[in-house]
Design a protein around this motif. Structure first.
Motif, PDB file in Angstrom:
ATOM      1  N   UNK A 379       0.820  -1.211   0.000  1.00  0.00           N
ATOM      2  CA  UNK A 379       0.000   0.000   0.000  1.00  0.00           C
ATOM      3  C   UNK A 379       0.852   1.259   0.000  1.00  0.00           C
ATOM      4  N   UNK A 380       2.154   1.106   0.191  1.00  0.00           N
ATOM      5  CA  UNK A 380       3.026   2.281   0.181  1.00  0.00           C
ATOM      6  C   UNK A 380       3.175   2.889  -1.203  1.00  0.00           C
ATOM      7  N   UNK A 381       2.675   2.208  -2.233  1.00  0.00           N
ATOM      8  CA  UNK A 381       2.689   2.814  -3.563  1.00  0.00           C
ATOM      9  C   UNK A 381       1.673   3.944  -3.654  1.00  0.00           C
ATOM     10  N   UNK A 382       0.782   4.064  -2.672  1.00  0.00           N
ATOM     11  CA  UNK A 382      -0.248   5.096  -2.673  1.00  0.00           C
ATOM     12  C   UNK A 382       0.272   6.338  -1.966  1.00  0.00           C
ATOM     13  N   UNK A 383       0.125   7.476  -2.613  1.00  0.00           N
ATOM     14  CA  UNK A 383       0.659   8.712  -2.050  1.00  0.00           C
ATOM     15  C   UNK A 383      -0.198   9.229  -0.903  1.00  0.00           C
ATOM     16  N   UNK A 384      -1.511   9.024  -0.972  1.00  0.00           N
ATOM     17  CA  UNK A 384      -2.433   9.547   0.036  1.00  0.00           C
ATOM     18  C   UNK A 384      -2.486   8.612   1.242  1.00  0.00           C
ATOM     19  N   UNK A 385      -2.166   9.102   2.466  1.00  0.00           N
ATOM     20  CA  UNK A 385      -2.212   8.228   3.653  1.00  0.00           C
ATOM     21  C   UNK A 385      -3.584   7.619   3.899  1.00  0.00           C
ATOM     22  N   UNK A 386      -4.650   8.351   3.573  1.00  0.00           N
ATOM     23  CA  UNK A 386      -5.998   7.816   3.763  1.00  0.00           C
ATOM     24  C   UNK A 386      -6.264   6.669   2.807  1.00  0.00           C
ATOM     25  N   UNK A 387      -5.763   6.768   1.585  1.00  0.00           N
ATOM     26  CA  UNK A 387      -5.885   5.667   0.633  1.00  0.00           C
ATOM     27  C   UNK A 387      -5.145   4.442   1.147  1.00  0.00           C
ATOM     28  N   UNK A 388      -3.953   4.667   1.711  1.00  0.00           N
ATOM     29  CA  UNK A 388      -3.169   3.543   2.232  1.00  0.00           C
ATOM     30  C   UNK A 388      -3.908   2.846   3.366  1.00  0.00           C
ATOM     31  N   UNK A 389      -4.503   3.632   4.258  1.00  0.00           N
ATOM     32  CA  UNK A 389      -5.201   3.038   5.393  1.00  0.00           C
ATOM     33  C   UNK A 389      -6.429   2.246   4.938  1.00  0.00           C
ATOM     34  N   UNK A 390      -7.229   2.817   4.050  1.00  0.00           N
ATOM     35  CA  UNK A 390      -8.423   2.121   3.583  1.00  0.00           C
ATOM     36  C   UNK A 390      -8.056   0.823   2.882  1.00  0.00           C
ATOM     37  N   UNK A 391      -7.062   0.877   2.010  1.00  0.00           N
ATOM     38  CA  UNK A 391      -6.663  -0.321   1.273  1.00  0.00           C
ATOM     39  C   UNK A 391      -6.118  -1.388   2.211  1.00  0.00           C
ATOM     40  N   UNK A 392      -5.338  -0.976   3.209  1.00  0.00           N
ATOM     41  CA  UNK A 392      -4.798  -1.936   4.183  1.00  0.00           C
ATOM     42  C   UNK A 392      -5.918  -2.614   4.964  1.00  0.00           C
ATOM     43  N   UNK A 393      -6.995  -1.897   5.266  1.00  0.00           N
ATOM     44  CA  UNK A 393      -8.119  -2.493   5.986  1.00  0.00           C
ATOM     45  C   UNK A 393      -8.911  -3.463   5.112  1.00  0.00           C
ATOM     46  N   UNK A 394      -8.865  -3.273   3.790  1.00  0.00           N
ATOM     47  CA  UNK A 394      -9.609  -4.147   2.882  1.00  0.00           C
ATOM     48  C   UNK A 394      -8.841  -5.413   2.511  1.00  0.00           C
ATOM     49  N   UNK A 395      -7.521  -5.350   2.532  1.00  0.00           N
ATOM     50  CA  UNK A 395      -6.707  -6.475   2.064  1.00  0.00           C
ATOM     51  C   UNK A 395      -6.979  -7.770   2.826  1.00  0.00           C
ATOM     52  N   UNK A 396      -7.211  -7.773   4.155  1.00  0.00           N
ATOM     53  CA  UNK A 396      -7.497  -9.042   4.838  1.00  0.00           C
ATOM     54  C   UNK A 396      -8.721  -9.781   4.287  1.00  0.00           C
ATOM     55  N   UNK A 623      -6.487   0.957  14.917  1.00  0.00           N
ATOM     56  CA  UNK A 623      -7.160   0.556  13.685  1.00  0.00           C
ATOM     57  C   UNK A 623      -6.989  -0.937  13.427  1.00  0.00           C
ATOM     58  N   UNK A 624      -5.901  -1.529  13.921  1.00  0.00           N
ATOM     59  CA  UNK A 624      -5.732  -2.984  13.765  1.00  0.00           C
ATOM     60  C   UNK A 624      -6.767  -3.731  14.596  1.00  0.00           C
ATOM     61  N   UNK A 625      -6.987  -3.280  15.841  1.00  0.00           N
ATOM     62  CA  UNK A 625      -8.023  -3.901  16.672  1.00  0.00           C
ATOM     63  C   UNK A 625      -9.401  -3.720  16.043  1.00  0.00           C
ATOM     64  N   UNK A 626      -9.653  -2.537  15.479  1.00  0.00           N
ATOM     65  CA  UNK A 626     -10.918  -2.309  14.769  1.00  0.00           C
ATOM     66  C   UNK A 626     -11.043  -3.268  13.593  1.00  0.00           C
ATOM     67  N   UNK A 627      -9.938  -3.486  12.878  1.00  0.00           N
ATOM     68  CA  UNK A 627      -9.951  -4.389  11.725  1.00  0.00           C
ATOM     69  C   UNK A 627     -10.293  -5.813  12.138  1.00  0.00           C
ATOM     70  N   UNK A 628      -9.689  -6.296  13.239  1.00  0.00           N
ATOM     71  CA  UNK A 628      -9.968  -7.650  13.716  1.00  0.00           C
ATOM     72  C   UNK A 628     -11.435  -7.793  14.103  1.00  0.00           C
ATOM     73  N   UNK A 629     -11.956  -6.813  14.836  1.00  0.00           N
ATOM     74  CA  UNK A 629     -13.366  -6.860  15.240  1.00  0.00           C
ATOM     75  C   UNK A 629     -14.281  -6.843  14.025  1.00  0.00           C
ATOM     76  N   UNK A 630     -13.937  -6.041  13.039  1.00  0.00           N
ATOM     77  CA  UNK A 630     -14.738  -5.965  11.817  1.00  0.00           C
ATOM     78  C   UNK A 630     -14.721  -7.290  11.071  1.00  0.00           C
ATOM     79  N   UNK A 631     -13.540  -7.887  10.942  1.00  0.00           N
ATOM     80  CA  UNK A 631     -13.421  -9.155  10.213  1.00  0.00           C
ATOM     81  C   UNK A 631     -14.212 -10.267  10.894  1.00  0.00           C
ATOM     82  N   UNK A 632     -14.091 -10.380  12.216  1.00  0.00           N
ATOM     83  CA  UNK A 632     -14.813 -11.422  12.941  1.00  0.00           C
ATOM     84  C   UNK A 632     -16.325 -11.218  12.846  1.00  0.00           C
TER      85      UNK A 632
END
Length: 650
Positions: A379-396, A623-632
C-alpha cells in the motif's frame, strides 16, 4: 544492434572490485527491472526493510564471474526521484545515502518507451555515482517500429549502455562486464544540460520552478531520442489488437472471470489424483512405517503419538497439497509472464472505481491474492495516507493462497467434481466482499476521501519463458513450504500437547481429544457457530489455530481426527468420512450449506498473526483492533446467513 558499448566521459579514480560492492537497480515500473534482478541473482535473494522504514527492498548476490560477487539491490519502481509515496522515497534515499551509497547504479530503460525512462535517467545522472544503463524491451520496440541505437545512446548519455533481454539471458554477460568496469574505474558521468527552457534568473514571478525543470528534463530526453532513435514507423501491434477485446468495457470482466474459472478447474482436475496418492503415502505408508520402527525401539508412547499422530499426520496432510500449489503457481505464472495479469488489474480497476474505491489501490489488492502480508506492505505505492489506510483495511478480505489449501480440502470432500467451481466462487465472493466493505468504509470512516485513477503501463504480450516460469514457480513454492513448515510443525506440536492433557479423568497421552484441554476449550467456543451449522469442537479448534496461520487449519483438522478415539478399538475413520459425519451431525443433516458457511467464515476472518503485525505497522494498534473486530463480525454474520439460507434449499 550491438550488445553493449561504453561511454568515456568524466573523471576516473582507481578502485578495485570487491565482494562487498553494491549495485542498485533503478527504473520505472514494468521496464523489466525485477526480471533482470531475478535472472542475475536466481535463488540468492532475501527481502528486508530499508533502514529506518517499513518498505521492503529485495537484495541478492550477483556473481559477475566465478571470482567476483556483489550485492544487488532491487529498489522500488519510480518515475522520478521526487517521491510522492513511501516506496519511491526509499529509491531516492538509497541513491543519496551519504553513509552507504551504492557503488554503481544500473538504470533500467524501456526501449519502447524511452522518453519516459530518460526522464528518470536524467535525475540518476545527477546523483554523482557511476551509472550503467540496461536497455530492455528492444524486441517490443522493434515490433512498434522503434529502432534504438545503443552506441549513440551511450555517447549521448556519457555512460555504458548494455542491451539486455533477461528473459532469455541475452546481454546479461555484457551488462555484467559493463558493471565490472564501472566498479573498477568509478567513472562519474557528467550531469545532463537542462537548458532547453532558459536560466533560472529568467523565470517570471508566476512560473513554477519544479514544472519548468520537469519540462527541461523532457526536452533533454527528446534531444537524446533524436540522436539515438532511427525513423519510427507507426504500427498496430498484436498486443494492441488483443487488448481491444481483453480490456473491452463490457467483455473484459467476463473474460477475466472465465480465465480464472479455467485456472481453478484445471488445477483441481489435474491435482486431485496426485494429491490423494501423496496424502495416502505420507499419512499412511510413512506414518505406519515410523510407528512400527518406534515401537520396535520401545519408544515412549507419547513420543510415538507426537511424531505419528502429530507431526507426520499434520504436516503430511499439508504436503499432499504440494501438487495443487505447484500447478496453481505455474498457471498464475503463465498469466503473469504473458502480460495478462496487468490487463486483469486494468479491467478490475475500472470496475472497482465505479464502486468508489481508489483506482491505484487495486495493485496491492491483486498482490493480496498471493499473500496478504506483502499486499499490505504494497500500500506504500499510494501517495495519500488515507488511501493507504483504507486499502490496508480491505486487504485481509482478499483470499490468499493459504486459504486456498483449506478450500481445496473441503471442496474436494463435499463437492467432488464441482470442487474447482466452488473454489472459484470463493474468490468471486472475496472480490465482492472487498467491494462492499470498501463502499461501507468509504461511506462512513472515509467519506471525505477522494478517489484517484489508476495509472498503469500495460506490458506487451509475451510468449512465456520456461526459464522465468520455472524461477517464479520455484520461488513461490519455496516460500510456501518455508513458511508453512515452520508454522505447521510448531502448531501441530502445541495441538498434540493440548490434546494429550486431560481435563478430568485420564493420564497424559491417554485421553480422548474431546475430553482434553484442546477439546474442552474448543467445545466452549463451538456454540458460537451453532447458527452457522458447524457447532463442533474439531471446527472450532481448526479456526482457532487458523489465527496463527491458515495453513494450520488443514494440519489441525487432520491431527484432531487422527487422534480421535474410534470407540471400537479399530482405526479412526478416514478424514473425508469423518468430515462428512461431523458437518452432517452439527448441521442437522444440512452438511453442504454448513461447509459453505465454514469456508465463508474462513475467508472473512483474520488471515494470520503475521498479517496483523504488518497491519499494525501500517495503520496503528487502534485501527488494527478495529480491523480484527470488523473481520470477525462480518465473518460470523455471513456464515450464519449462508447456512440459514442454504438449509432451505439443501
Amino acid at each position: 544492434m550491438s550488445e553493449s558499448c561504453c561511454g568515456d566521459t568524466g573523471s576516473t579514480t582507481g578502485a578495485t572490485l570487491t565482494a562487498t560492492a553494491s549495485v542498485a537497480l533503478v527504473g520505472n515500473p514494468n521496464v523489466g527491472k525485477s526480471t533482470l534482478f531475478n535472472a542475475a541473482t536466481g535463488a540468492r535473494q532475501r527481502v528486508g526493510n530499508w533502514p529506518g522504514t517499513t518498505v521492503g527492498v529485495t537484495e541478492g548476490e550477483w556473481r559477475l564471474d566465478p571470482g567476483h560477487a556483489l550485492r544487488l539491490i532491487d529498489l522500488p519502481g519510480t518515475y522520478s526521484l521526487l517521491p510522492i509515496s513511501p516506496d519511491e522515497a526509499v529509491t531516492r534515499d538509497a541513491l543519496y545515502d551519504p553513509g552507504n551509497p551504492p557503488d554503481v547504479v544500473v538504470a533500467v530503460a524501456d526501449a519502447a518507451n524511452l522518453a519516459r525512462s530518460l526522464y528518470l535517467v536524467s535525475q540518476v545522472l545527477e546523483v554523482g555515482l557511476p551509472v550503467v544503463v540496461a536497455l530492455t524491451m528492444t524486441d517490443i520496440a522493434a515490433d512498434r517500429g522503434i529502432d534504438v541505437d545503443p552506441q549513440r545512446l551511450s555517447m549521448a548519455l556519457g555512460v555504458p549502455v548494455a542491451t539486455v533481454n533477461a528473459r532469455n539471458g541475452n546481454g546479461t554477460a555484457a551488462l555484467a562486464h559493463a558493471v565490472g568496469e564501472a566498479l573498477t574505474l568509478r567513472t562519474v558521468p557528467a550531469s545532463p544540460r537542462l537548458d532547453a527552457i532558459g536560466d533560472a534568473d529568467s523565470l517570471a514571478d508566476d512560473d513554477d520552478p519544479e514544472l519548468l525543470v520537469a519540462e527541461r528534463r523532457y526536452a533533454w530526453a527528446h534531444e537524446v531520442l533524436a540522436q539515438t532513435v532511427g525513423e519510427s514507423r507507426a504500427t498496430t501491434t498484436l498486443s494492441d489488437r488483443v487488448d481491444r477485446v481483453l480490456t473491452h468495457r463490457w467483455f473484459g470482466v467476463p473474460i477475466f472471470l472465465a480465465v480464472m474459472w479455467a485456472v481453478f478447474e484445471l488445477t483441481t482436475t489435474v491435482a486431485a489424483p496426485l494429491q490423494d496418492r501423496l496424502g495416502d503415502f505420507v499419512t499412511g505408508t510413512v506414518a505406519d512405517g515410523v510407528r512400527g520402527f518406534l515401537t520396535e525401539l520401545h519408544a515412549p508412547e507419547p513420543v510415538v503419538g507426537l511424531l505419528c499422530d502429530g507431526v507426520i499426520n499434520g504436516v503430511g496432510q499439508l504436503l499432499s497439497f504440494v501438487p495443487l500449489m505447484l500447478i496453481m503457481f505455474m498457471l498464475l505464472g503463465l498469466l503473469e509472464d504473458s502480460g495478462y495479469m496487468a490487463r486483469a488489474a486494468f479491467v478490475a480497476d475500472r470496475l472497482m472505481r465505479t464502486m468508489g474505491l481508489p483506482g491505484r489501490a487495486f495493485l496491492p489488492l491483486i498482490v493480496g491474492f498471493g499473500c496478504n502480508v506483502p499486499a499490505i506492505s504494497g500500500t506504500r505505492v499510494l501517495a495519500n495516507p488515507r488511501h493507504r489506510m483504507l486499502t490496508a483495511l480491505l486487504i485481509p478480505f482478499v483470499s490468499c493462497n493459504a486459504r486456498l489449501v483449506v478450500y481445496m480440502m473441503l471442496a474436494s470432500v463435499f463437492f467432488e467434481q464441482g470442487a474447482g467451481t466452488v473454489v472459484f466462487a470463493m474468490y468471486v465472493v472475496s472480490i465482492a466482499l472487498v467491494v462492499v466493505m470498501g463502499l461501507l468504509l468509504r461511506g462512513t470512516l472515509f467519506r471525505d476521501m477522494a478517489s484517484e485513477p489508476l495509472v498503469l503501463d500495460l506490458p506487451p504480450y509475451r510468449r512465456p519463458s520456461l526459464r522465468v516460469l520455472g524461477m517464479h514457480t520455484r520461488q513461490k513454492m519455496s516460500g510456501f513450504l518455508r513458511t508453512a513448515s515452520g508454522i505447521i510443525v510448531a502448531t501441530v506440536t502445541v495441538v498434540w500437547l493440548l490434546a494429550s492433557i486431560p481435563l478430568g479423568a485420564g493420564t497424559f497421552g491417554h485421553v480422548d481429544p474431546a475430553d482434553s484441554v484442546l477439546g474442552g476449550v474448543s467445545s466452549a467456543i463451538s456454540p458460537i457457530f451453532a447458527p452457522a451449522g458447524f457447532d463442533d469442537w474439531h471446527a472450532s479448534a481448526a479456526l482457532t489455530t487458523g489465527f496463527v496461520a491458515k495453513e494450520a487449519v488443514v494440519a489441525t483438522v487432520a491431527q484432531s481426527y487422527s487422534m480421535d478415539d474410534p470407540g471400537d478399538g479399530g482405526a479412526p475413520a478416514p478424514l473425508a468420512d469423518a468430515l462428512r459425519d461431523t458437518f452432517d451431525h452439527s448441521s442437522g443433516g444440512h452438511a453442504l450449506p454448513a461447509v459453505l458457511a465454514f469456508m465463508i467464515f474462513l475467508l472473512a476472518y483474520t488471515p494470520c498473526m503475521t498479517t496483523l503485525a504488518v497491519l499494525r505497522q501500517e495503520v496503528g494498534t487502534r485501527m488494527t483492533l478495529f480491523s480484527v473486530a470488523l473481520q470477525l463480525s462480518v465473518a460470523w454474520v455471513l456464515a450464519v446467513a449462508v447456512f440459514q439460507v442454504g438449509r432451505i434449499f439443501w
